[in-house]
Design a protein around this motif. Sequence first.
Motif, mmCIF file in Angstrom:
data_model
loop_
_atom_site.group_PDB
_atom_site.id
_atom_site.type_symbol
_atom_site.label_atom_id
_atom_site.label_comp_id
_atom_site.label_asym_id
_atom_site.label_seq_id
_atom_site.Cartn_x
_atom_site.Cartn_y
_atom_site.Cartn_z
ATOM 1 N N MET A 297 0.813 -1.220 0.000
ATOM 2 C CA MET A 297 0.000 0.000 0.000
ATOM 3 C C MET A 297 0.846 1.269 0.000
ATOM 4 O O MET A 297 0.347 2.353 -0.314
ATOM 5 N N GLN A 298 2.141 1.166 0.330
ATOM 6 C CA GLN A 298 3.025 2.334 0.332
ATOM 7 C C GLN A 298 3.967 2.336 -0.865
ATOM 8 O O GLN A 298 5.029 2.970 -0.837
ATOM 9 N N SER A 516 -1.142 4.262 8.642
ATOM 10 C CA SER A 516 -0.136 4.875 7.758
ATOM 11 C C SER A 516 -0.723 5.820 6.716
ATOM 12 O O SER A 516 0.035 6.501 6.018
ATOM 13 N N PRO A 518 -2.054 5.674 3.560
ATOM 14 C CA PRO A 518 -1.341 5.620 2.274
ATOM 15 C C PRO A 518 -1.899 6.612 1.254
ATOM 16 O O PRO A 518 -3.112 6.863 1.224
ATOM 17 N N TRP A 521 -5.224 6.230 -1.839
ATOM 18 C CA TRP A 521 -5.706 4.893 -1.517
ATOM 19 C C TRP A 521 -7.227 4.898 -1.441
ATOM 20 O O TRP A 521 -7.831 5.847 -0.946
#
Length: 544
Positions: A297-298, A516, A518, A521
């Motif tokens: 996802m990052q 986090s 992202p 997203w």
Amino acid sequence: MSYVALALGLAFFAASLTPSLIPRAWPLQGALAGLVMALGYMIGRFCVSLWRGMQFPEARGRRALWLHGLLVGAALALLVFCLAMAAHWQNSVRIRVGMDPEDGATVLGVLAIGLAIFAVLFLIGSGFQLAFDAVRVRLYRVMAPRAANLLGLVIVLGIVFVASRDWVLPSAIDFLDESYETAQDLFETAPPAPDDSFIAGGPGSLVDWAAMGQPGRNFVTGAPSADDIARFTGRPAQRPIRVYVGRSQDDDPHERARIALAELQRLGAFDRRILLVASPTGTGWLDPGAHDTLEFMQDGDVATVAVQYSFLQSPLALIFETTTGLEQASATMEEIYRYWRTLPEDSRPQLYMHGISLGAWSSMYSFNVFQMLDEPVAGALWTGPPFPSDIWRRTVAARNPGSPYVLPEVDQGEVARFSSQFVTPQEQGDAWGRIRIVFLQHASDPIVFFEPGSVFREPEWMREEPAPDVSPDLRFVPVVTQFQLALDMALSKALPAGYGHNYLAHEYIDAWVAISNPPDWSQEQTEALKAICNLGKDTGCKMP
């Protein structure tokens, strides 16, 4: 044979058949039943001795025979009822965690094993009694009987304690430590080092590949490729950085931490968007599902570092090497955080923390609140936090009035949230504060919900409506429940994935999205990532 003590032992045997968090195979159930029956008998004998020592009146003759028969008969009736219900109770757990039900044909096996173990323990107890009698009789020659009895008991217990502490326990720890170290393929049994300088342990690396151990080698070589990540996101991606320093690298935890920092600097980890300080389990294992998901996802713009502190399984490391994980996590976090603070705030990576099981406990321990008040980490994901974890316990204690113990809510969820396979952090909205912490836990995980004080006191979570993966027939029984939950901890990974102490890759996704945040997203990407993580099951996320 004390019939009062026997009745209590039989009652304990019966109570051990009631359900707990983890279903028990019949041989283990028999072993548990025999153990708690012996414990009940011992408690009964102690109470009888105390009664006689206080010189209270006792039943004699036919009255005693009638009373003893009534007590033993009632205990036997209870045992027969519980044996008849045992299969139903165990199936009430199995069905809720996705296991097939079993029939009740093993009741006789449970009874046979339980009584056999009780008989062995009874003989061992008789041996201690003989030793105590031999010592106190000799002491009668030089002191009063009461003083001789007390001193004789102290001498026998002291001999047992010293023998266990100085001979039995160290030998057992050394054997376990050596066996797990051997199983990790260290040094001469290690496979050849990689020829890729981007992998920790490869050419130019400061990390000794042979000292890394099998868990570490699997971790540094198991990251998803930049191509796989780019195929999933449709955007350019980087190759994730993973650094792992093995327990055998150096005897000093601070030196291992310094090597980890130097290796991160060599690989350019501080130029990444995300820097994750992870604490492994007792054996050094890191859950690939926790790391693959974040890297996908990052866009792979993640650097992860972990330092091993033990070779033992987490329950054994928790008991026998209690401080080693705490010392290593603190040294690692201190070394990396100190350097991270020297970097320009607008260009340094976002710093996160993660740990699973014993790693969650040690990671929380390394969270220095006073040090981080001014410049806190961006967030933390702590999975299956063990019951002694101080931050977890204080967070649960700070829950809102009326909020459940198993999945509590704290204030408006600005700092800390709890999630499970049934509840996501997103259900509390988007009102996050400066730091984001998520505790991922299953209600059926005894590593989380074991309660040391449950010998005579019902744990708080047992007073609540049971979660979907917990049997509604679970009841608190003094003393017995403590031993049931202790056995549950040993069996905590015996459940299917997604229950007990087994956390699936796709369970991390909602947590990491919340923590986090992202870029670019969407919920559709969350579902798509869950789909490829379901393909990998508990081995991480794999592109089809």
